[in-house]
Design an enzyme around this catalytic site. Structure first.
Site, PDB file in Angstrom:
ATOM      1  N   HIS A  74      12.794  10.995  35.064  1.00 17.16           N
ATOM      2  CA  HIS A  74      12.713  12.432  35.334  1.00 17.16           C
ATOM      3  C   HIS A  74      13.892  13.183  34.727  1.00 17.16           C
ATOM      4  O   HIS A  74      14.422  14.121  35.322  1.00 17.16           O
ATOM      5  CB  HIS A  74      12.611  12.703  36.843  1.00 17.16           C
ATOM      6  CG  HIS A  74      11.274  12.358  37.400  1.00 17.16           C
ATOM      7  ND1 HIS A  74      11.019  12.297  38.754  1.00 17.16           N
ATOM      8  CD2 HIS A  74      10.096  12.041  36.799  1.00 17.16           C
ATOM      9  CE1 HIS A  74       9.753  11.962  38.952  1.00 17.16           C
ATOM     10  NE2 HIS A  74       9.176  11.801  37.779  1.00 17.16           N
ATOM     11  N   TYR A 108      11.451   3.956  40.055  1.00 16.37           N
ATOM     12  CA  TYR A 108      10.804   3.942  38.746  1.00 16.37           C
ATOM     13  C   TYR A 108      11.311   2.777  37.898  1.00 16.37           C
ATOM     14  O   TYR A 108      10.548   2.181  37.126  1.00 16.37           O
ATOM     15  CB  TYR A 108      11.052   5.259  38.015  1.00 16.37           C
ATOM     16  CG  TYR A 108      10.085   6.360  38.382  1.00 16.37           C
ATOM     17  CD1 TYR A 108       8.897   6.552  37.687  1.00 16.37           C
ATOM     18  CD2 TYR A 108      10.355   7.224  39.441  1.00 16.37           C
ATOM     19  CE1 TYR A 108       8.011   7.568  38.024  1.00 16.37           C
ATOM     20  CE2 TYR A 108       9.483   8.243  39.790  1.00 16.37           C
ATOM     21  CZ  TYR A 108       8.311   8.405  39.075  1.00 16.37           C
ATOM     22  OH  TYR A 108       7.433   9.411  39.417  1.00 16.37           O
ATOM     23  N   ARG A 124      13.676  10.176  45.406  1.00 14.08           N
ATOM     24  CA  ARG A 124      12.958  10.629  46.603  1.00 14.08           C
ATOM     25  C   ARG A 124      12.376   9.468  47.405  1.00 14.08           C
ATOM     26  O   ARG A 124      11.969   9.651  48.559  1.00 14.08           O
ATOM     27  CB  ARG A 124      11.853  11.613  46.216  1.00 14.08           C
ATOM     28  CG  ARG A 124      10.661  11.011  45.486  1.00 14.08           C
ATOM     29  CD  ARG A 124       9.683  12.103  45.042  1.00 14.08           C
ATOM     30  NE  ARG A 124       8.421  11.595  44.561  1.00 14.08           N
ATOM     31  CZ  ARG A 124       8.173  11.225  43.311  1.00 14.08           C
ATOM     32  NH1 ARG A 124       9.142  11.277  42.406  1.00 14.08           N
ATOM     33  NH2 ARG A 124       6.973  10.793  42.966  1.00 14.08           N
TER      34      ARG A 124
END
Length: 839
Positions: A270, A279, A333
């Site tokens: 991101h 990720y 997150r």
């Protein structure tokens, strides 16, 4: 890892990377290798073996629990098919407006297909043509009613349509040997849904097709090419995927992409989020699956890819795993999800187990030893994706010749400066620190996840103690019960902030008519809402062997700094001010803070926060500065305090007078307060907080040491003089450890910074250790990543270099020795020189 290979790959552009891993240049790969040379059918066989297992793996007794789990899951969803109502494929999953429900419906068909296809012990589902026909029929039904119409699809999250659904569909089509018509219909639709791509394919210039997302998309396209016998599709997908193997060079970005692995082991997704633990592990898993899918085919690339991935494991993942737990500082997150750090590591262990099967010699041995070392009772192999991995894991566990061994040294300090993270390890503990800068995000919020993230990158630390069940110390329950303003290490203004759903009534800020075009996945949403970076340039530090120094200047986020161009109803928050340093030693982490305060608001600095079970025997003891014993809670000026929770202990030694508030309270909250989709499960914890409060219009400094596993006798005998605070200002912070003969310095401003016998020009992080033989070692880092050189003058010391990193120049001067460190394009990396007396 083959360091030379990795460095080579980091130097070549993405298009040239194929030259390194493929005998033919990338531009001519498809021409020089014809479809006749390849066998897409073998790719399908390999893929099916990964997900459903092989006859050999599934005959193993150790795999039986995995197979039982597959069968039980399939039966659950077959029953849900039977009880579905109108507008549902599976009972309870309404379709038509919910993209998560549509994705889940495809996932459940995939889970039924696994039970149909798996080899091994017979079941009523295995090879059952009625089950196969039912899955194929339901795939067609979903396409006809809820997926195939492009004008009605693509609502909700882009990931669902470009990655999530395609992942389940591609696998399911392979598992049921779907009819050619169904395959071609779905492949055409999946191409059409690649709306962030180009002409129904990957676009390497798209901000959506990077890092882990790129690997997911291309892995799906490899499988789709195998299903359709499309050799060109397979090669193009592999060519695109191989770009993630190139180390990101921040000074020479390819396609403008900052996502991926960096030379220091950092992983970014991101654009600016430290993301190894979410990720990053997903990328690791899918890349290793690609290696497995290509195995034995003409598409395989030899051991080059294996060597690069092993480098990720050793340099990127291993430092972030403590006793089988993935650290919070690299989960974005995902920290708000109920999945534990142990489950996160299970994904990594599966990848390592498989990778070891493709590595050779000592490389394979190190990976297997690390897998065995990391595979504590908290690892559940039934959670592995592949039955084959379960069997390989069992082989490693049962082999007495494989000795468990950590890839981390017993003592280490790791500066992940490319993602503003620091990890310091000793046998009894690990200290993890989250920072931010104009390069790296303060936090990540998205899609109703991580609702109160505001200070997670503002010097928040996590002290993991050996032997503790980390689910009782950190994880989802830490964020649920600890105030978001009182994370350990955080300085926060006293105010109440609102979550994005509370502010705007939706999981994002919606204002498409504004010039910045705020929509759910727009660049402006990312920049100002989802993962804003800081506005400071100073964040980073030096390492010298197993010791570390880190400095950071607290700042506002980019949204607050840009408030003049934002819509009037867009809410931004100003931060408090502070300049902080962490000096990481053997027995302690010394923390200095200066310029702490705010012009208009009161400020609270949380020195540490711990949680414990409601019935845990938490005790807090200490000694006041006047020598009297201290117990209980409240505000006091302690010399030291000690927190204990059963078998774990943590000491706090105060290096200057401080009015400290000690709190211990029972807190009960729902896990839903941090993530809207979490179960509404109430959690109760004892929350211990050690805080310093100050009124508005004031500034102050702090100096204290965190002493992991400290006994009471050790704290009583802890000599203030072992740690000397040399300077603690917003310009310069420095300490000296007398026993280690170690000086740690962070300089934050321009100009010359003077210490006894030492001068440093401009912003820098410096560690200097003098030894009894009169030799010295100096390590220097540029935490701003913007300086070309850093100069350190050692006064009245005439020294010559014994060894030095490239870029270090040693000059003898009239007044001593000048050290010049060329920091241009080092991106925060430490440069080290060892010096001997000149005579």
């Amino acid at each position: 890892m083959d360091i030379t290979r990795r460095r080579l790959l980091s130097l070549v552009p993405a298009t040239a990377l194929l030259t390194a891993v493929n005998p033919a240049p990338a531009a001519r790969a498809a021409e020089t290798m014809t479809a006749m040379d390849a066998d897409p059918g073998q790719l399908l066989t390999n893929a099916i073996g990964i997900y459903a297992g092989t006859p050999e793996s599934n005959a193993r007794t150790e795999v039986a629990a995995k197979l039982t789990s597959l069968d039980n899951t399939a039966r659950t969803w077959l029953a849900a098919l039977d009880t579905a109502g109108a507008g549902e494929l599976f009972a309870g999953l309404s379709l038509g407006t919910s993209d998560p429900n549509l994705s889940a419906s495809y996932q459940h068909l995939y889970e039924i297909a696994l039970a149909f296809r798996r080899p091994g012990p017979a079941s009523d589902l295995q090879g059952n043509e009625q089950v196969r026909a039912r899955v194929a029929e339901k795939l067609g039904w979903l396409h006809d009613n809820y997926y195939g119409d492009q004008s009605k699809g693509y609502y909700g999250n882009w990931f669902t349509w470009e990655i999530g659904i395609s992942t389940f569909v591609s696998k399911t089509l392979a598992l049921i040997d779907a009819p050619a018509g169904l395959v071609s219909t779905y492949v055409a639709s999946m191409d059409a849904y690649l709306r962030n791509g180009k002409d129904g394919d990957v676009d390497l210039d798209s901000r959506f097709h990077t890092g882990a997302n790129l690997v997911d998309i291309t892995a799906n396209r490899v499988l789709q090419g195998a299903l359709t016998g499309d050799d060109a599709r397979i090669r193009k997908a592999l060519q695109d995927q191989f770009t993630v193997f190139a180390t990101v060079d921040p000074y020479n970005l390819q396609h403008g992409v900052t996502d991926g692995y960096y030379a220091d082991g950092s992983f970014i997704q991101h654009a600016s989020v430290a993301y190894t633990g979410s990720y990053g592990k997903g990328l690791l898993s899918r890349v290793v699956q690609t290696i497995k899918v290509l195995d034995g085919t003409e598409y395989a690339q030899g051991d080059d890819l294996v060597g690069v991935v092993q480098g990720w494991v050793e340099d990127g993942f291993a430092p972030l795993i403590f006793e089988g737990w993935m650290m919070e500082i690299v989960k974005g997150r995902a920290v708000s999800r109920t999945t534990t750090g142990y489950a996160d590591v299970a994904v990594v262990v599966e990848a390592i187990v498989d990778l070891a099967d493709y590595a050779t010699g000592d490389d394979a041995g190190r990976l297997k030893s690390f897998a065995k070392f990391t595979s504590r009772p908290t690892i559940n192999p039934t959670s592995f994706v592949s039955p084959v991995s379960v069997a390989r894991y069992a082989d490693i566990q049962a082999d007495p010749a494989i000795v468990p061994a950590d890839l981390n040294p017993a003592a280490s300090s790791t500066a992940f400066n490319a993602m503003d993270r620091t990890v310091h390890r000793r046998p009894g503990f690990a200290f993890a620190l989250a920072r931010n800068s104009e390069r790296v995000s303060k936090y990540e919020y998205m899609s109703g996840e991580n609702l109160m993230p505001w200070f997670q990158g503002d010097g928040a630390h996590y002290l993991y103690l050996a032997g503790q069940d980390q689910t009782q110390a950190f994880g989802i329950d830490y964020y649920t019960t600890v105030s978001p303003y009182a994370l350990g290490g955080v300085t926060a203004p006293v105010e109440t902030r609102k979550t994005i759903p509370e502010l705007y009534g939706t999981p994002y800020y919606d204002n498409p008519s504004h010039p910045l075009n705020f929509t759910s996945s727009s660049e402006s949403q990312n920049t100002y809402v989802y993962f804003p970076v800081g506005t400071n340039v100073y964040s980073g530090g030096a390492t010298l062997g197993a010791y570390g120094a880190t400095g950071w200047v607290q700042s506002d986020d980019f949204a607050y700094a840009s408030r003049d161009i934002l819509p009037d109803d867009f809410v931004v928050y100003q931060n408090a001010s502070a300049t902080k340093s962490w000096f990481m030693l053997d027995d302690e982490i010394v923390v200095l803070a200066a310029g702490v305060g705010d012009k208009s608001r009161a400020v609270t600095t949380t020195l540490d926060t711990r949680i414990a079970a409601p019935g845990a025997p938490v005790a807090i003891t200490g000694v006041r500065r006047d020598g009297r014993d201290w117990t209980g809670t409240g505000t006091t000026d302690p010399r030291w305090l000690r927190y204990t929770d059963g078998g774990v202990a943590l000491g706090y030694y105060f290096l200057q007078p401080s009015q400290v508030s000690v709190g211990l309270e029972a807190v009960t909250r729902s896990r839903r307060v941090v993530r809207t989709s979490n179960p509404d499960t109430a959690v109760t914890k004892q929350v211990f907080g050690l805080t310093v409060s100050q009124p508005a219009h004031t500034t102050r400094s702090l100096a204290y040491a965190l002493v992991p596993n400290a006994t009471e006798s050790a704290l009583r005998g802890y000599q203030h003089g072992r740690i000397a605070v040399l300077v603690n200002t917003s310009r310069l912070q420095a300490i000296q450890h007398l026993g280690l003969r170690l000086t740690g310095v962070n300089t934050f401003t321009s100009g010359h910074h003077n210490l006894p016998g030492l001068t440093i020009d401009g912003p820098a992080s410096v560690l200097l250790q003098r030894r009894a033989d009169r030799s010295s070692t100096v390590a220097v880092s540029d935490p701003t990543t913007q300086r070309d050189t850093i100069t350190v003058n050692l006064w009245a010391q005439y020294l010559r270099p014994e060894s030095a990193d490239p870029g270090v120049e040693v000059t003898r001067t009239v007044t001593g020795t000048r050290l010049t460190f060329t920091t241009r394009h080092t991106y925060g990396r430490s440069l080290t020189v060892r010096l001997l007396p000149a005579w």
